[in-house]
Design a protein around this motif. Structure first.
Motif, PDB file in Angstrom:
ATOM      1  N   ARG A 184      -3.910   2.057  -9.066  1.00  0.00           N
ATOM      2  CA  ARG A 184      -4.037   0.721  -8.477  1.00  0.00           C
ATOM      3  C   ARG A 184      -2.698   0.256  -7.901  1.00  0.00           C
ATOM      4  NH1 ARG A 184      -7.807  -0.115 -12.864  1.00  0.00           N
ATOM      5  NH2 ARG A 184      -6.158  -0.946 -14.208  1.00  0.00           N
ATOM      6  N   ALA A 185      -1.599   0.599  -8.567  1.00  0.00           N
ATOM      7  CA  ALA A 185      -0.278   0.264  -8.039  1.00  0.00           C
ATOM      8  C   ALA A 185      -0.007   1.006  -6.734  1.00  0.00           C
ATOM      9  CB  ALA A 185       0.802   0.586  -9.074  1.00  0.00           C
ATOM     10  N   LEU A 186      -0.425   2.263  -6.648  1.00  0.00           N
ATOM     11  CA  LEU A 186      -0.266   3.025  -5.408  1.00  0.00           C
ATOM     12  C   LEU A 186      -1.084   2.408  -4.275  1.00  0.00           C
ATOM     13  CD1 LEU A 186      -0.430   6.657  -6.841  1.00  0.00           C
ATOM     14  CD2 LEU A 186       1.529   5.656  -5.632  1.00  0.00           C
ATOM     15  N   VAL A 187      -2.303   1.993  -4.579  1.00  0.00           N
ATOM     16  CA  VAL A 187      -3.153   1.350  -3.571  1.00  0.00           C
ATOM     17  C   VAL A 187      -2.474   0.090  -3.037  1.00  0.00           C
ATOM     18  CG1 VAL A 187      -5.340   0.137  -3.193  1.00  0.00           C
ATOM     19  CG2 VAL A 187      -5.312   2.284  -4.479  1.00  0.00           C
ATOM     20  N   ALA A 188      -1.903  -0.705  -3.940  1.00  0.00           N
ATOM     21  CA  ALA A 188      -1.264  -1.954  -3.528  1.00  0.00           C
ATOM     22  C   ALA A 188      -0.014  -1.715  -2.691  1.00  0.00           C
ATOM     23  CB  ALA A 188      -0.908  -2.782  -4.765  1.00  0.00           C
ATOM     24  N   ALA A 189       0.658  -0.580  -2.900  1.00  0.00           N
ATOM     25  CA  ALA A 189       1.908  -0.297  -2.192  1.00  0.00           C
ATOM     26  C   ALA A 189       1.695   0.245  -0.787  1.00  0.00           C
ATOM     27  CB  ALA A 189       2.742   0.698  -3.000  1.00  0.00           C
ATOM     28  N   ALA A 190       0.484   0.702  -0.470  1.00  0.00           N
ATOM     29  CA  ALA A 190       0.234   1.396   0.799  1.00  0.00           C
ATOM     30  C   ALA A 190      -0.449   0.496   1.820  1.00  0.00           C
ATOM     31  CB  ALA A 190      -0.622   2.634   0.549  1.00  0.00           C
ATOM     32  N   ASP A 191      -0.086   0.680   3.090  1.00  0.00           N
ATOM     33  CA  ASP A 191      -0.745  -0.052   4.171  1.00  0.00           C
ATOM     34  C   ASP A 191      -2.171   0.437   4.387  1.00  0.00           C
ATOM     35  OD1 ASP A 191       1.486  -1.605   4.658  1.00  0.00           O
ATOM     36  OD2 ASP A 191       2.263  -0.298   6.235  1.00  0.00           O
ATOM     37  N   ARG A 192      -2.388   1.752   4.198  1.00  0.00           N
ATOM     38  CA  ARG A 192      -3.714   2.324   4.420  1.00  0.00           C
ATOM     39  C   ARG A 192      -4.074   3.255   3.266  1.00  0.00           C
ATOM     40  NH1 ARG A 192      -6.253   2.417   9.184  1.00  0.00           N
ATOM     41  NH2 ARG A 192      -6.850   4.619   9.048  1.00  0.00           N
ATOM     42  N   LEU A 193      -5.345   3.200   2.880  1.00  0.00           N
ATOM     43  CA  LEU A 193      -5.860   4.025   1.789  1.00  0.00           C
ATOM     44  C   LEU A 193      -6.814   5.072   2.346  1.00  0.00           C
ATOM     45  CD1 LEU A 193      -6.504   4.758  -1.167  1.00  0.00           C
ATOM     46  CD2 LEU A 193      -8.156   2.870  -1.176  1.00  0.00           C
ATOM     47  N   VAL A 194      -6.503   6.341   2.082  1.00  0.00           N
ATOM     48  CA  VAL A 194      -7.361   7.457   2.467  1.00  0.00           C
ATOM     49  C   VAL A 194      -7.824   8.144   1.182  1.00  0.00           C
ATOM     50  CG1 VAL A 194      -7.567   9.599   3.770  1.00  0.00           C
ATOM     51  CG2 VAL A 194      -6.051   7.775   4.602  1.00  0.00           C
ATOM     52  N   VAL A 195      -9.118   8.106   0.926  1.00  0.00           N
ATOM     53  CA  VAL A 195      -9.680   8.702  -0.290  1.00  0.00           C
ATOM     54  C   VAL A 195     -10.192  10.102   0.033  1.00  0.00           C
ATOM     55  CG1 VAL A 195     -11.446   8.505  -2.091  1.00  0.00           C
ATOM     56  CG2 VAL A 195     -10.289   6.450  -1.231  1.00  0.00           C
ATOM     57  N   LEU A 196      -9.833  11.067  -0.813  1.00  0.00           N
ATOM     58  CA  LEU A 196     -10.276  12.455  -0.662  1.00  0.00           C
ATOM     59  C   LEU A 196     -11.245  12.758  -1.789  1.00  0.00           C
ATOM     60  CD1 LEU A 196      -6.783  14.099   0.029  1.00  0.00           C
ATOM     61  CD2 LEU A 196      -8.285  12.887   1.632  1.00  0.00           C
ATOM     62  N   ALA A 197     -12.527  12.954  -1.462  1.00  0.00           N
ATOM     63  CA  ALA A 197     -13.547  13.126  -2.508  1.00  0.00           C
ATOM     64  C   ALA A 197     -14.641  14.059  -2.021  1.00  0.00           C
ATOM     65  CB  ALA A 197     -14.146  11.771  -2.892  1.00  0.00           C
ATOM     66  N   ASP A 198     -14.746  15.238  -2.628  1.00  0.00           N
ATOM     67  CA  ASP A 198     -15.826  16.131  -2.245  1.00  0.00           C
ATOM     68  C   ASP A 198     -17.159  15.610  -2.764  1.00  0.00           C
ATOM     69  OD1 ASP A 198     -16.719  17.632  -4.821  1.00  0.00           O
ATOM     70  OD2 ASP A 198     -14.537  17.771  -4.890  1.00  0.00           O
ATOM     71  N   HIS A 199     -18.248  16.230  -2.339  1.00  0.00           N
ATOM     72  CA  HIS A 199     -19.594  15.715  -2.612  1.00  0.00           C
ATOM     73  C   HIS A 199     -19.909  15.603  -4.096  1.00  0.00           C
ATOM     74  CE1 HIS A 199     -20.208  20.051  -3.106  1.00  0.00           C
ATOM     75  NE2 HIS A 199     -21.235  19.725  -3.868  1.00  0.00           N
ATOM     76  N   SER A 200     -19.262  16.422  -4.926  1.00  0.00           N
ATOM     77  CA  SER A 200     -19.571  16.406  -6.359  1.00  0.00           C
ATOM     78  C   SER A 200     -19.114  15.126  -7.034  1.00  0.00           C
ATOM     79  CB  SER A 200     -18.921  17.611  -7.048  1.00  0.00           C
ATOM     80  OG  SER A 200     -17.507  17.474  -7.073  1.00  0.00           O
ATOM     81  N   LYS A 201     -18.232  14.362  -6.380  1.00  0.00           N
ATOM     82  CA  LYS A 201     -17.751  13.111  -6.970  1.00  0.00           C
ATOM     83  C   LYS A 201     -18.779  11.985  -6.837  1.00  0.00           C
ATOM     84  CE  LYS A 201     -13.953  15.292  -7.695  1.00  0.00           C
ATOM     85  NZ  LYS A 201     -12.665  14.915  -7.114  1.00  0.00           N
ATOM     86  N   TRP A 202     -19.714  12.140  -5.900  1.00  0.00           N
ATOM     87  CA  TRP A 202     -20.706  11.076  -5.692  1.00  0.00           C
ATOM     88  C   TRP A 202     -21.635  10.963  -6.902  1.00  0.00           C
ATOM     89  CZ3 TRP A 202     -21.443   6.821  -3.237  1.00  0.00           C
ATOM     90  CH2 TRP A 202     -22.713   6.236  -3.222  1.00  0.00           C
ATOM     91  N   GLY A 203     -21.819   9.742  -7.393  1.00  0.00           N
ATOM     92  CA  GLY A 203     -22.692   9.498  -8.532  1.00  0.00           C
ATOM     93  C   GLY A 203     -22.015   9.658  -9.874  1.00  0.00           C
ATOM     94  N   THR A 204     -20.758  10.093  -9.889  1.00  0.00           N
ATOM     95  CA  THR A 204     -19.996  10.213 -11.125  1.00  0.00           C
ATOM     96  C   THR A 204     -19.218   8.929 -11.362  1.00  0.00           C
ATOM     97  OG1 THR A 204     -19.750  12.602 -10.865  1.00  0.00           O
ATOM     98  CG2 THR A 204     -18.164  11.501 -12.293  1.00  0.00           C
ATOM     99  N   VAL A 205     -19.211   8.459 -12.604  1.00  0.00           N
ATOM    100  CA  VAL A 205     -18.507   7.223 -12.947  1.00  0.00           C
ATOM    101  C   VAL A 205     -17.496   7.502 -14.046  1.00  0.00           C
ATOM    102  CG1 VAL A 205     -18.719   4.836 -13.717  1.00  0.00           C
ATOM    103  CG2 VAL A 205     -20.577   5.875 -12.406  1.00  0.00           C
ATOM    104  N   GLY A 206     -16.223   7.292 -13.760  1.00  0.00           N
ATOM    105  CA  GLY A 206     -15.203   7.289 -14.799  1.00  0.00           C
ATOM    106  C   GLY A 206     -15.158   5.929 -15.451  1.00  0.00           C
ATOM    107  N   ILE A 207     -14.521   5.815 -16.587  1.00  0.00           N
ATOM    108  CA  ILE A 207     -14.571   4.572 -17.345  1.00  0.00           C
ATOM    109  C   ILE A 207     -13.761   3.448 -16.694  1.00  0.00           C
ATOM    110  CG2 ILE A 207     -12.593   5.038 -18.854  1.00  0.00           C
ATOM    111  CD1 ILE A 207     -14.307   3.869 -21.152  1.00  0.00           C
ATOM    112  N   SER A 208     -12.813   3.782 -15.835  1.00  0.00           N
ATOM    113  CA  SER A 208     -11.942   2.755 -15.262  1.00  0.00           C
ATOM    114  C   SER A 208     -11.966   2.796 -13.733  1.00  0.00           C
ATOM    115  CB  SER A 208     -10.506   2.951 -15.747  1.00  0.00           C
ATOM    116  OG  SER A 208      -9.692   1.856 -15.386  1.00  0.00           O
ATOM    117  N   SER A 209     -12.120   1.620 -13.133  1.00  0.00           N
ATOM    118  CA  SER A 209     -12.161   1.517 -11.674  1.00  0.00           C
ATOM    119  C   SER A 209     -10.755   1.474 -11.086  1.00  0.00           C
ATOM    120  CB  SER A 209     -12.920   0.262 -11.247  1.00  0.00           C
ATOM    121  OG  SER A 209     -14.294   0.399 -11.467  1.00  0.00           O
TER     122      SER A 209
END
Length: 262
Positions: free
Chosen positions: A194-219
Motif C-alpha cells: 500500500r505504501a508503494l501504491v501511494a508513492a507511485a504516479d501510476r500503478l501497473v498490476v501484473l496478474a496471470d489468469h490463476s490469480k482471478w477469484g483468489t482472495v488473500g486475507i489482506s487488501s
C-alpha cells in the motif's frame, strides 16, 4: 483505537485463531456489539472474512507459498506478461517493483534499459538487477522482515518507501476479485505494498489468469486504483468484461510469450 486499526486487529485475530465472536471482540476493544458487527460487515464486503452467526471466520487463503514454489507456476504466462510490462518502462524513469515471481521476470527484461532507478522490496529482483553491475542503473532495496515470498516488509520498508516519489509501480499480487480487489495472504506485505501504491504516479498490476477469484486475507488496493492490469488470454470472459469496466486499461497477452495483444 481508530476503526481501521480495530479492523486490522480483528483480521489478525481471525488469521491466528480461524474465527472470532462478536461479544468477545466488543469486550476486548471496549466498544458495542453493533460497532463490531459493522466492522465485520465491512470486512465481509471486502472479501476478507466470512460472517457467521455470532461472529466471523477466515475467508480466502492465508497460505503463502515460497518464491521457488511459485516460480514454476504459469511460467509462459508470466514471461508474456513481463515482456509486455517492460514496454511501459522508459529510460531515466524511477520505478518500483514489488515482490513476486512475475516482477522478477520483469526485472530480467529491464537490465538493458539505461539510467533506471529501481526501488524494490524483493530480494530476487534486487539480485537480478545488481548482478548486471550497471553503472547507469540505481537499485534501492528496502529493509524489513523477510517473508516466504522473499519480500522485505514491515515498518522499515514502509518508512523507506514513504519518502519516495515514483513514476511507475509494477505490482505482483496473490489474488484478484471484484469485492476485495488486489490482495495478499501476508498482512505486513499488504501494508508495504500500500505504501508503494501511494508513492507511485501510476500503478501497473501484473496478474496471470490463476490469480482471478483468489482472495488473500489482506487488501492492497481496489480494482479501480490500477491504471493498467496486464494478464494472459486464459482469463475467463466474464472476468475480462468486469475488469475492462473497473481498471483503467486491461491488457491481455498471449500465454505463449511470443506475442501480445489488447
Amino acid at each position: 483505537m481508530l476503526a481501521q486499526q480495530r479492523q486490522a486487529a480483528i483480521l489478525d485475530r481471525v488469521r491466528a485463531t480461524g474465527g472470532v465472536r462478536v461479544g468477545e471482540l466488543a469486550t476486548e476493544f471496549g466498544v458495542s456489539d453493533m460497532t463490531i458487527r459493522r466492522d465485520l460487515d465491512l470486512l465481509h464486503e471486502r472479501g476478507l472474512l466470512a460472517k457467521v452467526h455470532g461472529g466471523a471466520t477466515a475467508a480466502g487463503s492465508t497460505d503463502e507459498p515460497g518464491f521457488q514454489a511459485k516460480s514454476v507456476r504459469q511460467q509462459a504466462e508470466k514471461a508474456a506478461i513481463a515482456a509486455r510490462a517492460a514496454q511501459l518502462v522508459r529510460p531515466g524513469a524511477a520505478i518500483a517493483l514489488s515482490a513476486g515471481t512475475t516482477t522478477a521476470e520483469l526485472a530480467r527484461r529491464l537490465v538493458d534499459v539505461p539510467a533506471l532507478t529501481v526501488v524494490t522490496n524483493s530480494l530476487p529482483v534486487a539480485e537480478i538487477l545488481h548482478g548486471q553491475g550497471r553503472d547507469d542503473q540505481t537499485v534501492v532495496l528496502t529493509g524489513g522482515v523477510r517473508t516466504p515470498s522473499d519480500a522485505l516488509v514491515g515498518p522499515l520498508a514502509v518508512g523507506a518507501v514513504r519518502s519516495l516519489h515514483l513514476d511507475l509501480l509494477f505490482l505482483g499480487v496473490h489474488g484478484v476479485t471484484d469485492r476485495a480487489g488486489f490482495t495478499t495472504p501476508n498482512l505486513l506485505e499488504a501494508e508495504t505494498n500500500r505504501a508503494l501504491v501511494a508513492a507511485a504516479d501510476r500503478l501497473v498490476v501484473l496478474a496471470d489468469h490463476s490469480k482471478w477469484g483468489t482472495v488473500g486475507i489482506s487488501s492492497i488496493a481496489p480494482l479501480a486504483d490500477a491504471h493498467v492490469l496486464i494478464t494472459d488470454d486464459r482469463l475467463p470472459p466474464e472476468a475480462r468484461r468486469l475488469l475492462t469496466d473497473r481498471v483503467g486499461e486491461l491488457v491481455v497477452v498471449a500465454g505463449t510469450g511470443d506475442r501480445a495483444r489488447r
